[in-house]
Design a protein around this motif. Structure first.
Motif, PDB file in Angstrom:
ATOM      1  N   ASP A 219       0.812  -1.213   0.000  1.00  0.00           N
ATOM      2  CA  ASP A 219       0.000   0.000   0.000  1.00  0.00           C
ATOM      3  C   ASP A 219       0.852   1.272   0.000  1.00  0.00           C
ATOM      4  N   GLY A 220       2.133   1.140  -0.335  1.00  0.00           N
ATOM      5  CA  GLY A 220       3.034   2.285  -0.299  1.00  0.00           C
ATOM      6  C   GLY A 220       3.297   2.880  -1.664  1.00  0.00           C
ATOM      7  N   ILE A 221       3.636   4.185  -1.680  1.00  0.00           N
ATOM      8  CA  ILE A 221       4.049   4.871  -2.899  1.00  0.00           C
ATOM      9  C   ILE A 221       5.331   5.642  -2.633  1.00  0.00           C
ATOM     10  N   ALA A 222       6.059   5.877  -3.717  1.00  0.00           N
ATOM     11  CA  ALA A 222       7.317   6.625  -3.643  1.00  0.00           C
ATOM     12  C   ALA A 222       7.362   7.642  -4.771  1.00  0.00           C
ATOM     13  N   ALA A 223       8.219   8.648  -4.627  1.00  0.00           N
ATOM     14  CA  ALA A 223       8.339   9.711  -5.627  1.00  0.00           C
ATOM     15  C   ALA A 223       9.093   9.251  -6.872  1.00  0.00           C
ATOM     16  N   THR A 224       9.868   8.191  -6.767  1.00  0.00           N
ATOM     17  CA  THR A 224      10.573   7.616  -7.916  1.00  0.00           C
ATOM     18  C   THR A 224      10.461   6.103  -7.821  1.00  0.00           C
ATOM     19  N   GLY A 225      10.705   5.443  -8.939  1.00  0.00           N
ATOM     20  CA  GLY A 225      10.639   3.992  -8.919  1.00  0.00           C
ATOM     21  C   GLY A 225      10.478   3.414 -10.305  1.00  0.00           C
ATOM     22  N   ALA A 226      10.202   2.130 -10.375  1.00  0.00           N
ATOM     23  CA  ALA A 226      10.098   1.436 -11.653  1.00  0.00           C
ATOM     24  C   ALA A 226       8.660   1.233 -12.110  1.00  0.00           C
ATOM     25  N   VAL A 227       7.699   1.182 -11.166  1.00  0.00           N
ATOM     26  CA  VAL A 227       6.312   0.886 -11.517  1.00  0.00           C
ATOM     27  C   VAL A 227       5.443   2.110 -11.238  1.00  0.00           C
ATOM     28  N   PHE A 228       4.979   2.761 -12.307  1.00  0.00           N
ATOM     29  CA  PHE A 228       4.106   3.931 -12.188  1.00  0.00           C
ATOM     30  C   PHE A 228       2.752   3.500 -11.649  1.00  0.00           C
TER      31      PHE A 228
END
Length: 147
Positions: free
Chosen positions: A52-61
């Motif tokens: 249930d987490g999100i990040a400002a950068t990463g591989a999966v939009f």
């Protein structure tokens, strides 16, 4: 006490970053921000380390962080969701974003490794089924449709 605001625009802005662009059906998920610096309104959200987490950068939009005028102010005075806060993330629908490059209505949208939304394909990742609904120069507000 000094005046807080002494001038007022003739009319409010038509849109702002992270604002839902219309009242059509949309899918919005609640996700917990994992990035220490937070995630700004109208910015790309990526899958975090938790389900249930999100990040400002990463591989999966995952979607675009919607604006929330009830969000707690932060010390820097910027509009963002701080680490640990719950953010509304639009995964389908239309939302206003700032484009990193000139964008034309009907053109596909991409996300840069830093999380900026752009019409430039080179070195960026396509956002599946996403199109710009309006045109704008680099740095301008544009309506992004996530399908």
């Amino acid at each position: 006490m000094p005046a807080v605001q002494t001038t007022y625009p003739g009319r409010p802005a038509a849109a702002y970053e992270g604002m839902a662009a219309d009242q059509n059906p949309a899918t919005i998920l609640s996700r917990t921000v994992e990035t220490p610096e937070g995630i700004g309104f109208g910015r790309a959200a990526f899958q975090g380390s938790r389900d249930d987490g999100i990040a400002a950068t990463g591989a999966v939009f995952r979607g675009i962080a919607l604006a929330d005028r009830n969000a707690r102010p932060n010390p820097a005075g910027t509009d963002l969701f701080a680490k640990g806060e719950t953010a509304p993330v639009m995964v389908s629908g239309a939302v206003w974003v700032v484009t990193a490059s000139a964008a034309s209505a009907g053109s596909p949208a991409y996300v840069t490794p830093a999380g900026a939304i752009t019409a430039a394909a080179s070195g960026n990742t396509a956002i599946a089924n996403a199109l710009f609904d309006t045109s704008a120069p680099a740095g301008g507000l544009v309506r992004l449709r996530l399908n």
